[in-house]
Design a protein around this motif. Structure first.
Motif, short mmCIF file in Angstrom:
data_model
loop_
_atom_site.label_atom_id
_atom_site.label_comp_id
_atom_site.label_asym_id
_atom_site.label_seq_id
_atom_site.Cartn_x
_atom_site.Cartn_y
_atom_site.Cartn_z
N LEU A 182 0.83 -1.20 0.00
CA LEU A 182 0.00 0.00 0.00
C LEU A 182 0.87 1.27 0.00
N CYS A 183 1.96 1.20 0.72
CA CYS A 183 2.83 2.38 0.81
C CYS A 183 3.53 2.67 -0.52
N VAL A 184 3.98 1.61 -1.20
CA VAL A 184 4.76 1.83 -2.43
C VAL A 184 3.87 1.81 -3.66
N GLY A 185 2.60 1.36 -3.50
CA GLY A 185 1.67 1.41 -4.63
C GLY A 185 1.90 0.35 -5.69
N ARG A 186 2.48 -0.78 -5.32
CA ARG A 186 2.69 -1.85 -6.29
C ARG A 186 2.74 -3.20 -5.58
N LYS A 187 2.50 -4.27 -6.35
CA LYS A 187 2.59 -5.62 -5.81
C LYS A 187 4.04 -6.07 -5.77
N LEU A 188 4.37 -6.90 -4.79
CA LEU A 188 5.73 -7.41 -4.64
C LEU A 188 5.90 -8.72 -5.40
N PHE A 189 7.13 -8.97 -5.83
CA PHE A 189 7.54 -10.25 -6.41
C PHE A 189 6.84 -10.58 -7.72
N GLN A 190 6.38 -9.58 -8.47
CA GLN A 190 5.66 -9.87 -9.71
C GLN A 190 6.59 -10.42 -10.79
N SER A 191 7.86 -10.09 -10.71
CA SER A 191 8.79 -10.54 -11.75
C SER A 191 9.35 -11.93 -11.48
N LEU A 192 9.04 -12.49 -10.34
CA LEU A 192 9.58 -13.80 -9.96
C LEU A 192 8.49 -14.85 -10.01
N ASP A 193 8.88 -16.09 -10.37
CA ASP A 193 7.89 -17.16 -10.27
C ASP A 193 7.79 -17.60 -8.81
N ILE A 194 6.87 -18.51 -8.55
CA ILE A 194 6.57 -18.86 -7.15
C ILE A 194 7.78 -19.42 -6.43
N SER A 195 8.52 -20.32 -7.06
CA SER A 195 9.67 -20.94 -6.38
C SER A 195 10.74 -19.90 -6.06
N GLU A 196 11.01 -19.00 -7.02
CA GLU A 196 12.02 -17.97 -6.76
C GLU A 196 11.54 -17.00 -5.68
N ARG A 197 10.27 -16.75 -5.70
CA ARG A 197 9.67 -15.86 -4.70
C ARG A 197 9.90 -16.41 -3.29
N LEU A 198 9.63 -17.70 -3.12
CA LEU A 198 9.76 -18.33 -1.81
C LEU A 198 11.22 -18.37 -1.37
N LYS A 199 12.12 -18.65 -2.32
CA LYS A 199 13.55 -18.67 -1.99
C LYS A 199 14.01 -17.30 -1.51
N PHE A 200 13.54 -16.26 -2.20
CA PHE A 200 13.95 -14.90 -1.84
C PHE A 200 13.50 -14.56 -0.42
N LEU A 201 12.28 -14.95 -0.06
CA LEU A 201 11.75 -14.66 1.28
C LEU A 201 12.59 -15.34 2.35
N LEU A 202 13.08 -16.55 2.06
CA LEU A 202 13.89 -17.27 3.04
C LEU A 202 15.28 -16.64 3.20
N THR A 203 15.79 -15.97 2.15
CA THR A 203 17.11 -15.35 2.24
C THR A 203 17.10 -14.06 3.06
N LEU A 204 15.92 -13.56 3.39
CA LEU A 204 15.83 -12.33 4.18
C LEU A 204 16.38 -12.51 5.59
N GLU B 104 14.98 -4.27 -4.15
CA GLU B 104 14.59 -5.33 -5.08
C GLU B 104 13.49 -4.87 -6.04
N HIS B 105 12.63 -3.97 -5.56
CA HIS B 105 11.47 -3.54 -6.36
C HIS B 105 11.60 -2.11 -6.87
N GLY B 106 12.78 -1.50 -6.72
CA GLY B 106 13.02 -0.19 -7.27
C GLY B 106 12.17 0.92 -6.69
N CYS B 107 11.92 0.84 -5.40
CA CYS B 107 11.07 1.85 -4.77
C CYS B 107 11.74 2.41 -3.51
#
Length: 830
Positions: free
Chosen positions: A134-156, A169-172
């Motif tokens: 809501l703050c940045v006005g865009r959806k997260l992880f749209q450029s990644l498929d589901i598996s890459e998305r989940l991997k990225f969340l675990l690397t946090l 990561e999202h240019g905001c």
């Protein structure tokens, strides 16, 4: 539940994973389908009520493990605020600990408990992702498929600042840096990687952001429940401008009703969930021939058929149209939605509804329960009455005698049983965890109790069964668990699945009223007395059937114990029990006898035509019973039965009368609403069980005889004077004393047939001046009066043998009447 207002109802569907058909659990029973497990666990979601949350309404189970969920639905969502048209990507909102858990599968197909990774702190992470979007006005992880998305969340886990990494990561990053410091702090708290360090919802609410926003919203206070110690009207406030309130209530009266009611009426008006989903192509059927494999190996491996796309998850929510329901209710006036509750002192059953609805009340119950307009009026009326309980208790009783709307049955039964007070505090205080010897038997009984019902057969249903039954056993140390108690519990648990305290309270009020002392450790004397009285009721209402059953030795001990020990819940399915108990709860503890006789009379022709063995087989698999006819005939039998004819020494003692004047209640004698009268000098006396068994016909008290004869008693034995509605007498009193004693004093209107010369050697009535009168009264109540109990019992038994119905004996004989001054002496002949 809250009113529908501007919201709509939506439905979505999904499949539960199927289990192998040839695998059983550790108890040897087939595994519970996952769809039934979900069905049971879903019910708790219906209790989550808040004005800022969409309300879950229902879940239904279809073929092939399909589940359809109905919930309050709002067309506008956070996606609309972001002005995007794609569906929400749910994995993007999962907390890291949920993702790390992975998919849990069992290899041995044996159910086992595993702690769920999801919880309140996981929801805090999901909230953080939503706030970030809501703050940045865009959806997260749209450029990644589901598996890459989940991997990225675990690397946090390896980063210092989750917010900065997500922004880069999202240019905001520029947008994030421009946010107020308190908003960034809130995001950092929500998006803390480790759950142990992440704040709870309560801790999060202490943040300054919420303290600044919360004054803008009216705090929500959950309304007090119907059965609680707190005042239900404590937080009620009237608007300052009453005229504004009138403007707010527009002509759309249906929108003012609860979502649960609207959905129930939608179904009655022809609503079909699967049809709605098929029309929107959410459910797509495929011809069975097209599902066959193209190539099959001997070992069973198949090829040539891809996965059916219709079984994949589609989270599209279909809005359920209310047009058909509104069209059905277009002629219902606004006054029907706001009925006036007037006090009516009449003793006759009536309905406060209009004339058309009163006429509809004469239609068969199954038609009334499916009539949309009729149910709308009944639901609204009962909703108003129940909200005024216990103040409107009398009106609830009167309306329940017309019928009870299925949607309101649970609360209505509780009101009829007189449940009051802080039931939840009482239930919560009972120890339901400490092991007790009864646990093993409860565990054995539950999987066999009404398991055709999906809700009660679910693991959640079993757990609730276990807690309610154990609570009853623990809280009644003078009683014990008998098989059948689980069946008694089933109707209350089904109707109050999300309110165990109310199910327990209803069960605890029901058992003392209808099954007093049935659950003693040694209940043989109670059961035997009950069955003996039932035998007398059969003889009283159907002497021909009674004679036949006694001749072949088919006594109630062989078939009726499960009937009465479970109040017929072991005999009939739940939908029949609901209709049966709707009437049972309006009668006193003697009404079950009438139900038992009504069941026998439906089977009368087959019973009379068969012997002992055939009757045993007949009752081993009871034929279909017409419940509506059974209820109707039970009421008729009940109205013909004098109250004291079903007297039991081991019944629950009657409650003390409200007034101490000694005057009996003015409740109509033949009435479906009849409390047990307090004991007086003219009431029935207890006799030994063996003496009771030796008598074929029931005894009635002098008190009942006086009421039936409409006699006025003066002095100590005072009863209210009754007005005769008809010139025809209601009963005949047969005095079997010798003629000399009869002349010295007898009950007014009685006839004299001396016992010594009443019957021939063949057992027929001796012809005399009064035998014609006796025959003319065949079918009405006939009371045998004498001064020797053995003679009156034998005289009554002879009449029963001659197929005279409604024969009874005056308890205590003529000596019980003498002190009342009611015996008359004929004028001497001049």
């Amino acid at each position: 539940m809250f009113p529908l207002k501007d919201a709509e109802m939506g439905a979505f569907t999904f499949f539960a994973s199927a289990l192998p058909h040839d695998v059983c659990g550790s108890n040897g029973l087939p595994l519970t389908p996952n769809s039934i497990k979900i069905l049971g666990r879903f019910q708790i979601l219906k209790t989550i009520i808040h004005p800022r949350l969409c309300q879950y309404v229902d879940i239904s189970r279809g073929k092939h493990e399909r589940l359809v969920v109905v919930a309050e639905h709002c067309e506008r969502s956070l996606e609309d605020l972001l002005r995007e048209r794609k569906p929400v990507r749910y994995p993007s909102y999962l907390a890291p600990e949920v993702i790390a858990q992975g998919i849990f599968k069992t290899t041995d197909h044996v159910p086992c408990e595993k702690p769920l990774p999801s919880g309140p702190k996981s929801d805090v992470w999901s909230l953080g992702i939503i706030l970030f979007e809501l703050c940045v006005g865009r959806k997260l992880f749209q450029s990644l498929d589901i598996s890459e998305r989940l991997k990225f969340l675990l690397t946090l886990d390896c980063v210092d600042d989750t917010i900065i990494v997500l922004a880069e990561e999202h240019g905001c990053l520029d947008i994030i840096k421009d946010l107020p410091e308190n908003v960034i702090n809130l995001l950092q708290k929500c998006l803390t990687f480790h759950p142990s360090k992440r704040p709870t919802a309560d801790e999060l609410m202490q943040d300054k952001v919420f303290s600044e926003v919360s004054p803008l919203y009216t705090p929500f206070t959950k309304p007090a429940s119907l059965f609680s110690s707190s005042l239900r009207c404590a937080d009620l406030t009237l608007p300052e401008d009453i005229s504004q309130l009138c403007k707010d209530i527009n002509s759309d009266y249906l929108a003012e009703r609860s979502i649960e009611e609207v959905y129930y009426l939608w179904c009655l008006a022809g609503g079909d969930l699967e049809k709605e989903l098929v029309n929107k192509e959410i459910i797509r059927s495929k011809p069975p021939i097209c599902t066959l494999p193209n190539f099959l190996f001997e070992d069973g491996e198949s090829f040539g058929q891809g996965r059916d796309r219709s079984s994949l998850l589609d989270d599209t929510t279909v809005t359920l149209s209310l047009c058909q329901l509104r069209n059905r209710l277009k002629d219902v006036g606004g006054e029907a939605f706001y009925p006036l509750l007037e006090d009516d002192q009449s003793n006759l059953p009536h309905s406060n509804s209009n004339n058309e609805l009163s006429a509809a009340a004469t239609l068969p119950l199954i038609i009334r329960e499916r009539d949309t307009e009729y149910q709308l009026n009944r639901i609204i009326l009962f909703d108003r009455l129940l909200k005024a309980y216990p103040y409107k208790k009398n009106q609830i009783w009167k309306e329940a005698r017309v019928d009870i709307p299925p949607l309101m049955r649970g609360l209505t039964w509780a009101a009829l049983l007189g449940v009051e007070g802080a039931i939840h505090a009482k239930y919560d205080a009972i120890d339901k965890d400490t092991p007790i010897p009864t646990d093993r038997q409860i565990e054995v009984d539950i999987p066999r109790c009404h398991q055709y019902d999906e809700l009660l057969s679910s693991p959640e249903g079993h757990a609730k069964f276990r807690r309610v039954l154990k609570a009853w056993v623990v809280s009644h140390p003078d009683l014990v668990y008998w098989q059948g108690l689980d069946s008694l519990c089933a109707p209350f648990l089904y109707l109050n699945f999300n309110n165990e305290a109310l199910a327990y309270a209803c069960m605890s009020a029901f058992i003392p009223k209808y099954l007093y002392n049935f659950f003693l450790k040694d209940n043989s004397h109670v059961i035997q007395e009950y069955l003996t009285v039932f035998s007398q009721m059969i003889a009283f209402h159907d002497p021909e059937l009674s004679n036949h059953l006694n001749e072949i030795g088919f006594i109630p001990d062989l078939y009726a114990i499960p009937w009465f020990l479970t109040m017929f819940t072991h005999v009939f399915p739940l939908h029949k029990i609901f209709h049966l108990w709707d009437t049972l709860l309006l009668g006193n503890s003697s009404f079950p006898f009438c139900i038992g006789v009504a069941i026998l009379q439906q089977l009368r022709d087959r019973l009379l035509a068969n012997g002992f063995n055939e009757c045993i087989l007949l009752f081993s698999d009871l034929p279909e019973i017409d419940i509506e006819r059974c209820v109707r005939e039970s009421i008729n039998l009940f109205c013909w039965t004098p109250k004291s004819a079903t007297y039991r020494q081991h019944a629950q003692p009657p409650k003390p009368a409200a007034d101490s004047s000694g005057v009996r209640s003015s409740t109509p004698f033949f009435s479906t609403e009849c409390p047990d009268p307090p004991k007086t000098d003219l009431s029935r006396e207890s006799i030994p069980l063996n003496d009771l068994k030796s008598e074929v016909s029931p005894r009635i008290s002098a008190e009942d005889l006086i009421d039936l004869c409409e006699l006025t008693v003066t002095g100590h034995f005072k009863t209210p004077t009754k007005k005769t509605k008809s010139s025809k007498p209601k009963l005949l009193v047969v005095d079997i004393r010798n003629s000399e004693d009869f002349i010295r004093g007898h009950i007014s209107g009685s006839i004299n047939i001396p016992f010594s010369a009443a019957f021939t050697a063949e057992g027929e009535l001796t012809q005399g001046p009064f035998t014609t009168v006796l025959q003319s009264f065949k079918g009405k109540v006939i009371v045998i009066v004498g001064h020797v109990a053995k003679h009156t019992a034998e005289f009554a038994a002879h009449l029963v043998k001659m197929k005279y119905p409604r024969i009874c004996i005056l308890d205590g004989g003529i000596n019980k009447i003498k002190p009342t001054g009611l015996l008359t002496v004929p004028s001497p002949q001049i």
